[in-house]
Design an enzyme around this catalytic site. Structure first.
Site, short mmCIF file in Angstrom:
data_model
loop_
_atom_site.label_atom_id
_atom_site.label_comp_id
_atom_site.label_asym_id
_atom_site.label_seq_id
_atom_site.Cartn_x
_atom_site.Cartn_y
_atom_site.Cartn_z
N HIS A 1 15.24 9.21 -6.94
CA HIS A 1 15.96 8.69 -5.79
C HIS A 1 15.58 9.46 -4.53
O HIS A 1 16.36 10.21 -3.94
CB HIS A 1 17.47 8.75 -6.05
CG HIS A 1 17.85 7.95 -7.25
ND1 HIS A 1 18.97 8.18 -7.99
CD2 HIS A 1 17.22 6.91 -7.85
CE1 HIS A 1 19.03 7.32 -8.99
NE2 HIS A 1 17.97 6.55 -8.93
N ASP B 1 15.86 -0.90 -11.46
CA ASP B 1 17.23 -0.40 -11.33
C ASP B 1 17.98 -1.22 -10.28
O ASP B 1 17.94 -0.91 -9.09
CB ASP B 1 17.27 1.10 -11.01
CG ASP B 1 17.02 1.96 -12.24
OD1 ASP B 1 16.84 1.39 -13.34
OD2 ASP B 1 16.99 3.20 -12.10
N HIS C 1 8.59 1.25 -13.03
CA HIS C 1 9.79 1.96 -12.60
C HIS C 1 9.60 3.48 -12.54
O HIS C 1 9.88 4.12 -11.55
CB HIS C 1 10.97 1.61 -13.51
CG HIS C 1 12.26 2.21 -13.03
ND1 HIS C 1 12.81 1.89 -11.80
CD2 HIS C 1 13.08 3.14 -13.58
CE1 HIS C 1 13.92 2.58 -11.63
NE2 HIS C 1 14.12 3.35 -12.69
N HIS D 1 13.71 13.67 -13.21
CA HIS D 1 12.80 12.80 -13.99
C HIS D 1 11.39 13.39 -14.05
O HIS D 1 10.41 12.66 -14.18
CB HIS D 1 12.77 11.38 -13.43
CG HIS D 1 14.13 10.74 -13.35
ND1 HIS D 1 14.95 10.63 -14.44
CD2 HIS D 1 14.80 10.19 -12.31
CE1 HIS D 1 16.07 10.04 -14.07
NE2 HIS D 1 16.02 9.77 -12.80
FE LIG Z 1 15.77 4.69 -12.94
#
Ligand SMILES: [Fe+2]
Length: 464
Positions: free
Chosen positions: A355, A194, A316, A326
């Site tokens: 994040h 990202d 990722h 997620h």
């Molecule tokens: Fe991502």
């Protein structure tokens, strides 16, 4: 421990006891409360996006490893107005760039956007542990940068990696990058995917790929960043006629995948000093019989831990993640690849995507089969430590919501922006530290002495 002097041994011992003391409390959800402002992208006229002076001056300069052993680099840059020259002049003295290499130039269209001229040039047969200066551009608008090659691949070669993920281009991203730069240790960045977040803009405004390239140049032009693809690199936009996934990424960021027998730039491996790094693709097919799966199955037996003791995997989407964001997205790849990671004693797996920050104990969940129903992560000293470091600071903001209670396998979690350092000392020890943006670079918010899974198979932490 090996033949270290007594003082070094005492420091190791003290650090271990300190870690143990902190970790004896078991899984920690940090009570650090971050100032809750929204992460906002820097405006197009921000100084970090400025275009270098001079007609057609090279911009967005970046360097990555260019072969399997660390004796080559790939240099990339963009000239905005015309192709100019793809030649790189380089040498070990800034005033005598005695060598030159020819690169290639490409460009692409994305909906109504047309890229600048994107240059890629490989410098090969470099000397190890050497500082090289290089010049790109032509005529009056040339720019000179430098990078340092790693030591020769050696089981006890010390080397220090930075870890950054999900950076984006907000004011927080700028703080993360500055914080990393002010940390003097990082020699190469392992980037867990990202990059620009251009795809959040209308029609995936690719101008934001250019601004990101200029923003990070102050680091990427001087030390290699090892690239992993994330979901924000997919850029699949059929609504505007863009059907080819990863189009901007593959034009802008080249990687040495062929050197490791990979047919795709989304999964590959490199050796660097005492580390063997495998980069995997969360958003390319990874099921049984797919090219990525076949490559990984052939790749892991090739890793010679007598040559490169430290086996590091980047991807990722994390396989273990106790945040609400997620949640379970990495589960399909975990089912596919976790048995391999345990069999081959991977030391650590770094991921982004979420994040926030999280570190696991050494656990595995590979005993499950459809009949025994035994599906629960258990302590496993052959398993990797899983670290989520998707806390670069992009405009989607922090992932502050966690699943409760904190699972036993989760050693530490905190929703703050930051970066990490993986500092390999020798074949048996590496010191890992995570730095939140609010602190100075001497302040570690989380840390752990890693013991190598082949050369020093001891428990690092107490599992609660
Ligand atoms: Fe991502």
């Amino acid at each position: 421990m090996g033949n270290e002097p007594l003082g070094v041994r005492l420091v190791f011992a003290a650090m271990f006891l300190l870690n143990a003391a902190v970790l004896c409390r078991g899984g920690i959800t940090s009570d650090f409360v971050r100032h809750p402002e929204k992460a906002v992208d820097m405006p197009l006229d921000a100084d970090v996006f400025r275009i270098p002076p001079g007609y057609n001056a090279p911009q967005q300069v970046h360097v990555t490893q260019g072969d399997h052993e660390g004796r080559a680099v790939i240099l990339s840059w963009v000239t905005p107005s015309e192709a100019g020259s793809s030649t790189v002049f380089y040498g070990t003295s800034e005033h005598e760039l005695e060598f030159k290499a020819e690169g290639t130039v490409t460009k692409y269209n994305f909906y109504t956007y047309t890229s600048g001229y994107i240059h890629h040039c490989i410098l090969s047969n470099l000397k190890y542990t050497t500082k090289y200066f290089y010049k790109v551009g032509i005529g009056l608008t040339t720019r000179v940068f430098w990078f340092k090659t790693p030591p020769k691949v050696d089981p006890d070669a010390p080397y220090t990696f930075g870890l950054i993920g999900d950076l984006g281009q907000t004011f927080d991203s700028n703080i993360t990058l500055a914080h990393y730069e002010s940390n003097p240790k990082g020699q190469t960045v392992l980037y867990v995917g990202d990059l620009s977040y251009a795809d959040i803009y209308p029609n995936h405004d690719n101008v934001r790929w250019d601004t990101w390239g200029r923003f990070v140049e102050r680091s990427t032009a001087y030390q290699p960043w090892i690239w992993t693809t994330g979901n924000h690199e997919i850029d699949f936009a059929p609504e505007i006629g863009e059907y080819v996934p990863f189009k901007p990424f593959v034009h802008r960021y080249h990687v040495p995948h062929r050197a490791s027998g990979s047919g795709s730039p989304f999964w590959y491996s490199i050796k660097r000093a005492s580390a063997y790094i495998i980069i995997l693709a969360s958003y390319s097919a990874f099921g049984k019989y797919t090219p990525q799966s076949e490559w990984l199955e052939q790749e892991l037996p090739k890793v010679n831990r007598s040559e490169t003791p430290w086996l590091i995997v980047l991807m990722h989407s994390p396989l273990y993640n106790s945040y609400s964001y997620h949640y379970m997205e990495g589960e399909t790849m975990r089912v596919m690849y976790e048995p391999l990671f345990v069999e081959y004693k991977v030391d650590v797996i770094f991921s982004g995507h979420v994040h926030a920050y999280e570190r696991s104990y050494r656990i595995s969940n590979i005993a499950y089969n459809i009949i025994d129903g035994n599906c629960r992560p258990v302590p496993d000293q052959s398993a990797p430590v899983y670290i989520t470091i998707g806390d670069g600071g992009n405009q989607e903001g922090l992932a502050a919501s966690m699943t409760e209670p904190q699972p036993r396998y989760s050693a530490f979690r905190e929703a703050s922006f930051g970066h990490a350092i993986f500092d390999i000392k020798n074949r048996s020890h590496a010191y890992y530290s995570w730095y939140r943006n609010q602190d100075g670079n001497a302040m570690e918010a989380d840390s752990l002495w890693f013991f190598n899974r082949v050369w020093n198979l001891r428990e690092e932490t107490y599992y609660p």
